[in-house]
Motif scaffolding. Structure first.
Motif, PDB file in Angstrom:
ATOM      1  N   LEU A   1       0.807  -1.215   0.000  1.00 17.88           N
ATOM      2  CA  LEU A   1       0.000   0.000   0.000  1.00 17.88           C
ATOM      3  C   LEU A   1       0.841   1.266   0.000  1.00 17.88           C
ATOM      4  CD1 LEU A   1      -2.911  -0.886   2.467  1.00 17.88           C
ATOM      5  CD2 LEU A   1      -2.781  -1.206  -0.012  1.00 17.88           C
ATOM      6  N   THR A   2       2.089   1.184   0.453  1.00 19.93           N
ATOM      7  CA  THR A   2       2.922   2.379   0.564  1.00 19.93           C
ATOM      8  C   THR A   2       4.306   2.134  -0.013  1.00 19.93           C
ATOM      9  OG1 THR A   2       3.839   1.828   2.744  1.00 19.93           O
ATOM     10  CG2 THR A   2       1.716   3.002   2.708  1.00 19.93           C
TER      11      THR A   2
ATOM     12  N   GLY B   1       2.855 -15.559 -12.816  1.00 18.90           N
ATOM     13  CA  GLY B   1       2.318 -16.713 -12.119  1.00 18.90           C
ATOM     14  C   GLY B   1       1.618 -16.439 -10.812  1.00 18.90           C
ATOM     15  N   PHE B   2       1.824 -15.260 -10.225  1.00 21.06           N
ATOM     16  CA  PHE B   2       1.177 -14.987  -8.946  1.00 21.06           C
ATOM     17  C   PHE B   2       1.102 -13.483  -8.691  1.00 21.06           C
ATOM     18  CE2 PHE B   2       5.701 -15.365  -7.945  1.00 21.06           C
ATOM     19  CZ  PHE B   2       5.935 -14.272  -7.128  1.00 21.06           C
ATOM     20  N   ILE B   3       0.114 -13.139  -7.862  1.00 21.44           N
ATOM     21  CA  ILE B   3      -0.022 -11.788  -7.307  1.00 21.44           C
ATOM     22  C   ILE B   3      -0.270 -11.959  -5.812  1.00 21.44           C
ATOM     23  CG2 ILE B   3      -1.366  -9.661  -7.233  1.00 21.44           C
ATOM     24  CD1 ILE B   3      -0.094  -9.821  -9.889  1.00 21.44           C
ATOM     25  N   VAL B   4       0.544 -11.293  -5.000  1.00 23.54           N
ATOM     26  CA  VAL B   4       0.328 -11.266  -3.554  1.00 23.54           C
ATOM     27  C   VAL B   4       0.163  -9.815  -3.126  1.00 23.54           C
ATOM     28  CG1 VAL B   4       1.274 -11.805  -1.280  1.00 23.54           C
ATOM     29  CG2 VAL B   4       1.711 -13.346  -3.208  1.00 23.54           C
ATOM     30  N   HIS B   5      -0.858  -9.544  -2.360  1.00 26.96           N
ATOM     31  CA  HIS B   5      -1.046  -8.217  -1.773  1.00 26.96           C
ATOM     32  C   HIS B   5      -0.718  -8.275  -0.284  1.00 26.96           C
ATOM     33  CE1 HIS B   5      -3.204  -7.177  -5.463  1.00 26.96           C
ATOM     34  NE2 HIS B   5      -3.191  -5.921  -5.075  1.00 26.96           N
ATOM     35  N   VAL B   6       0.262  -7.507   0.136  1.00 26.66           N
ATOM     36  CA  VAL B   6       0.530  -7.341   1.562  1.00 26.66           C
ATOM     37  C   VAL B   6      -0.170  -6.044   1.974  1.00 26.66           C
ATOM     38  CG1 VAL B   6       2.278  -7.156   3.362  1.00 26.66           C
ATOM     39  CG2 VAL B   6       2.737  -8.512   1.310  1.00 26.66           C
ATOM     40  N   GLY B   7      -1.390  -6.199   2.455  1.00 28.60           N
ATOM     41  CA  GLY B   7      -2.265  -5.048   2.693  1.00 28.60           C
ATOM     42  C   GLY B   7      -3.324  -4.990   1.613  1.00 28.60           C
TER      43      GLY B   7
ATOM     44  N   GLU C   1      -1.690 -17.950  -8.971  1.00 30.73           N
ATOM     45  CA  GLU C   1      -2.104 -17.854  -7.571  1.00 30.73           C
ATOM     46  C   GLU C   1      -2.263 -16.393  -7.171  1.00 30.73           C
ATOM     47  OE1 GLU C   1      -2.917 -20.490  -5.958  1.00 30.73           O
ATOM     48  OE2 GLU C   1      -2.166 -21.897  -7.468  1.00 30.73           O
ATOM     49  N   VAL C   2      -3.362 -16.105  -6.477  1.00 28.14           N
ATOM     50  CA  VAL C   2      -3.669 -14.750  -6.012  1.00 28.14           C
ATOM     51  C   VAL C   2      -3.903 -14.824  -4.509  1.00 28.14           C
ATOM     52  CG1 VAL C   2      -5.278 -12.819  -6.130  1.00 28.14           C
ATOM     53  CG2 VAL C   2      -4.660 -14.050  -8.216  1.00 28.14           C
ATOM     54  N   VAL C   3      -3.059 -14.151  -3.745  1.00 28.32           N
ATOM     55  CA  VAL C   3      -3.125 -14.239  -2.280  1.00 28.32           C
ATOM     56  C   VAL C   3      -3.229 -12.831  -1.702  1.00 28.32           C
ATOM     57  CG1 VAL C   3      -2.004 -15.104  -0.195  1.00 28.32           C
ATOM     58  CG2 VAL C   3      -1.641 -16.279  -2.383  1.00 28.32           C
ATOM     59  N   LEU C   4      -4.167 -12.647  -0.793  1.00 29.36           N
ATOM     60  CA  LEU C   4      -4.305 -11.382  -0.061  1.00 29.36           C
ATOM     61  C   LEU C   4      -3.903 -11.614   1.388  1.00 29.36           C
ATOM     62  CD1 LEU C   4      -5.219  -8.449   0.320  1.00 29.36           C
ATOM     63  CD2 LEU C   4      -7.557  -9.306   0.649  1.00 29.36           C
ATOM     64  N   LEU C   5      -2.966 -10.795   1.871  1.00 27.32           N
ATOM     65  CA  LEU C   5      -2.537 -10.802   3.269  1.00 27.32           C
ATOM     66  C   LEU C   5      -2.974  -9.478   3.902  1.00 27.32           C
ATOM     67  CD1 LEU C   5       1.107 -12.101   2.648  1.00 27.32           C
ATOM     68  CD2 LEU C   5      -0.767 -13.444   3.602  1.00 27.32           C
ATOM     69  N   PRO C   6      -4.228  -9.378   4.364  1.00 28.82           N
ATOM     70  CA  PRO C   6      -4.711  -8.101   4.897  1.00 28.82           C
ATOM     71  C   PRO C   6      -4.074  -7.790   6.249  1.00 28.82           C
ATOM     72  CG  PRO C   6      -6.338  -9.820   5.268  1.00 28.82           C
ATOM     73  CD  PRO C   6      -5.236 -10.442   4.462  1.00 28.82           C
TER      74      PRO C   6
ATOM     75  N   TYR D   1      -8.617  -3.854  -6.741  1.00 33.35           N
ATOM     76  CA  TYR D   1      -8.006  -5.149  -6.452  1.00 33.35           C
ATOM     77  C   TYR D   1      -8.156  -6.095  -7.640  1.00 33.35           C
ATOM     78  CZ  TYR D   1      -6.982  -9.529  -4.013  1.00 33.35           C
ATOM     79  OH  TYR D   1      -6.440 -10.732  -3.640  1.00 33.35           O
ATOM     80  N   TYR D   2      -9.354  -6.144  -8.210  1.00 35.09           N
ATOM     81  CA  TYR D   2      -9.584  -7.052  -9.339  1.00 35.09           C
ATOM     82  C   TYR D   2      -8.767  -6.614 -10.547  1.00 35.09           C
ATOM     83  CZ  TYR D   2     -12.191 -10.634 -11.883  1.00 35.09           C
ATOM     84  OH  TYR D   2     -12.539 -11.767 -12.582  1.00 35.09           O
ATOM     85  N   GLN D   3      -8.596  -5.315 -10.694  1.00 30.56           N
ATOM     86  CA  GLN D   3      -7.788  -4.817 -11.803  1.00 30.56           C
ATOM     87  C   GLN D   3      -6.326  -5.225 -11.635  1.00 30.56           C
ATOM     88  OE1 GLN D   3      -5.432  -2.089 -11.877  1.00 30.56           O
ATOM     89  NE2 GLN D   3      -5.417  -1.658 -14.057  1.00 30.56           N
ATOM     90  N   GLN D   4      -5.811  -5.134 -10.423  1.00 29.24           N
ATOM     91  CA  GLN D   4      -4.411  -5.478 -10.190  1.00 29.24           C
ATOM     92  C   GLN D   4      -4.165  -6.977 -10.322  1.00 29.24           C
ATOM     93  OE1 GLN D   4      -3.544  -3.702  -6.385  1.00 29.24           O
ATOM     94  NE2 GLN D   4      -3.440  -1.630  -7.213  1.00 29.24           N
TER      95      GLN D   4
END
Length: 710
Positions: free
Chosen positions: A264-265, A326-332, A355-360, A340-343
């Motif tokens: 996010l930053t 091959g993957f997208i991970v969001h840290v936040g 693989e798509v992983v969200l780490l909120p 989010y869907y666009q990214q």
């Protein structure tokens, strides 16, 4: 009004030759096995034959760029002028130019990164040597480009393309004021020039808004299902930042191929990239602050699989094309499910599984609140700006406006761009002028936009905890009526990624994130517009300067930032400095490579946190065996919050008084003085205080604070 959304129309028999030509163009672009989708052909036919305006809303990877490249080849073959594409990101432009060259289409760009090439590019356009010219939306706000170059380009264009068209709409997740100017550009186009707008992320409201801005009359809207059958979505919920980073370090190897780790930053991107490099991964940090050459190299390295991941902010969101990602991970979590869907749509375009992983994180909402503070300013601030421009009678630069308008530079620029599009001001050589045209503050619309943003944030929180299909959840937020359970996400399959990390991994991540110390550069120039009342201007004299300082951490960090945000939050109780923060500050001091050891400690006066600042300064003095020579005395009333340098400097100029005994003791210490405060925001309080100490005879001032913004 727009035409109803509809499936691709069947080709007219008389169009067979044109379609064959279009198919040949597509094969040159995408390979021998490529075939046009029916909606691609419908859009191409509308542009080339009917010369219509069309909006294509289709998922990432569907082939929107193929529509305008094929249409360009067909139009150029029939004597039309070059295609002008308004494209928002430099990375996206580079990808588009590469794709065009593969299809034998001559493409060029004008943007902020290649100003030295502009004259040659425009000469090539005039000579017919360019088929596609890509323009950044910021160029539309440049007076010379807008008034001298753009009219000629528009008049001679064969096709105008607006890429990432959701940016036009202030209902869109990535609204950009510069895009608003496109409505004027499109209204002034000569008859018969077709227009194509494309996006992968627009709900029904954004689609209707963009279609309306494309044309007052009939706009063809082609909207398809947004399913991405290669994406496998999951959420991993871990309570602490170090656990989320440790999870990434322990699981990155198992993720397929190469990918993107979103943060996010900017601070988080650099922290996480540093940690992953410590773990032996080949990664690079990427943000809007990264130098253009470094960004280009990082994109190439990821595309060539020399990197396991780019650790990036949303600066990479629309601007990167790697089909085998091959993957997208969001840290936040991003604050909008649409964003989010666009990214995540960047992944899995050319592979069967991504693989798509969200780490909120618990801190996500506080970061959202910070960005929400950058919304359109309240009416009194806008009216003040218009009054200042009216009274000036001449152009005023943004720098000249800052001392008179209580807004920071970026937010002031954004507001002026909106007012420019609305016709209330105009950007000219030398700055901004008032047009004198009546202007009304659309309070209701701004409130509705704010409410829409808040709904998106609530929806993002609902996505994290939903027990239903994750892809269906996101697609329904995009008004995709074809959305059904995907059968692939963690909720559909019941196969969840473990929300655990090893104790060793958590400790390593904690050590990295809690590694204290951030450099703080001193202010070196006085802001413009204060010389008449404060008597200072230009460069700050060497005899008045502070030395480079240090902070424990950034408020946007995911390490110390979480702790510091809570400690320094408005309304948080004032108390003695916590022992663990003292220990961390001592480590900052131990790593400080100063030329001469400090000889004493002075505290800045504080009305809001006198115990925190006072005990911090005294503990540092005690541990370092330095004299605590006293503190500045704050003004009786709190200093008003200001948002730009000139106004902030005025507000703090006399807000701190240095008692004579403290000044004498500090000077008598015979060496540099540590000047201690809880935080630095703009840096002007510290600058003025350092100047005061230097005037009292202190040879050097070393700023030391707990936190800086970013």
């Amino acid at each position: 009004m727009s035409t109803p959304e509809r499936p691709g129309a069947a080709p007219n028999p008389s169009d067979d030759g044109l379609r064959d030509e279009a198919e040949a163009c597509l094969r040159a672009l995408a390979g021998d096995g490529a075939r046009l989708r029916e909606d691609q052909w419908t859009a191409i036919h509308a542009l080339v034959v009917d010369r219509r305006r069309a909006l294509v809303v289709q998922r990432t990877g569907w082939g929107k760029s193929a529509v305008y490249f094929v249409a360009t080849r067909l139009l150029r073959a029939r004597g039309a002028g070059p295609t002008v594409i308004v494209s928002p990101l430099l990375a996206l432009m580079r990808n588009q130019i590469d794709a065009a060259e593969r299809a034998g289409i001559r493409a060029a760009t004008v943007n902020s990164a290649n100003t030295d090439d502009w004259d040659g590019v425009f000469a090539d356009v005039e000579q017919g040597a360019v088929d596609v010219l890509l323009v950044s939306p910021e160029r539309l706000n440049n007076p010379d480009f807008r008034d001298l170059v753009l009219p000629r380009l528009a008049a001679g264009a064969g096709l105008v393309v607006v890429d990432e068209a959701h940016c036009i709409s202030d209902w869109g997740h990535d609204f950009r004021p510069d895009y608003r100017r496109l409505r004027t550009l499109l209204a002034d186009l000569p008859p018969g020039i077709p227009v194509l707008a494309t996006t992968a992320t627009a709900n029904a409201r954004v689609t209707a808004d963009v279609a309306e801005q494309l044309a007052e009359g009939d706009t063809l809207v082609l909207r398809g299902p947004l399913e991405r059958d290669s994406l496998h979505l999951s959420v991993v919920r871990l309570p602490e930042a170090e656990q989320r980073i440790a999870w990434l370090g322990e699981n990155l190897d198992a993720l397929p191929g190469s990918g993107i780790v979103y943060t996010l930053t900017v601070a988080a991107a650099h922290e996480i990239a540093g940690y992953l490099r410590d773990r032996g991964y080949e990664v690079a940090a990427y943000s809007g602050q990264t130098e253009p050459a470094e960004r280009l190299q990082a994109e190439r390295d990821l595309r060539d699989n020399k990197l396991k991941a780019l650790v990036a902010t949303s600066a990479l969101g629309m601007g990167f094309d790697k089909p085998d990602l091959g993957f997208i991970v969001h840290v936040g979590a991003p604050q909008s499910p649409v964003a989010y869907y666009q990214q995540i749509g960047r992944a899995g375009r050319g592979v069967d599984r991504a693989e798509v992983v969200l780490l909120p994180g618990a801190e996500d909402q506080k970061i959202w609140e910070y960005f929400a503070g950058l919304a359109f300013p309240p009416e009194p601030v806008v009216r003040t700006t218009l009054d200042v421009l009216d009274a000036a009678g001449r152009p005023l630069s943004t720098g000249a406006l800052e001392p008179r308008v209580d807004l920071g530079r970026s937010r002031l620029e954004m507001m002026l761009k909106v007012l420019d599009v609305d016709g209330a001001v105009r950007r000219v050589k030398g700055g901004w002028t008032s047009t004198g045209q009546p202007w009304s503050y659309d309070r209701e619309r701004y409130a509705r936009v704010r409410e829409a943003r808040e709904r998106e944030q609530r929806a993002m929180l609902e996505y994290i905890v939903t027990e239903g299909c994750r892809e269906e959840f996101l697609r329904r937020l995009l008004d995709d009526e074809t959305a059904v359970p995907c059968g692939r996400c963690d909720n559909c399959t019941g196969r969840r990624r473990p929300a655990t990390v090893s104790a060793e991994g958590a400790a390593r991540a904690r050590d990295r994130l809690r590694r204290p110390g951030v450099d703080v550069a001193p202010r070196r120039m006085w802001p413009t517009g204060v010389k008449d009342d404060l008597g200072v201007g230009g460069r700050i004299a060497p005899a008045d300067l502070a030395e480079p300082g240090r902070a424990l951490g950034r408020l946007t960090d995911i390490g110390w930032g979480n702790r510091l945000r809570d400690l320094l939050a408005p309304g948080a109780p004032d108390a003695d400095v916590p022992a663990d923060l003292v220990d961390a500050v001592v480590r900052v001091l131990a790593a400080w490579d100063w030329e001469q050891r400090p000889a004493g400690v002075v505290a800045l006066g504080s009305l809001s946190r006198p115990r925190l600042v006072g005990t911090l300064a005294r503990r540092i003095a005690e541990i370092g065996r330095l004299p605590f020579t006293g503190a500045f005395e704050p003004a009786a009333e709190p200093v008003p919050r200001r948002h730009n340098s000139a106004q902030r400097l005025r507000s703090v100029w006399a807000a701190q008084t240095l008692p004579p005994p403290v000044a004498s003791a500090a000077a008598a210490a015979g060496g540099p003085i540590l000047l201690v405060d809880d935080r630095i925001d703009t840096g002007w309080t510290m600058t003025v205080a350092a100047r005061t100490l230097r005037a009292a005879g202190v040879p050097a001032v070393l700023p030391l604070v707990l936190a800086v913004p970013n």
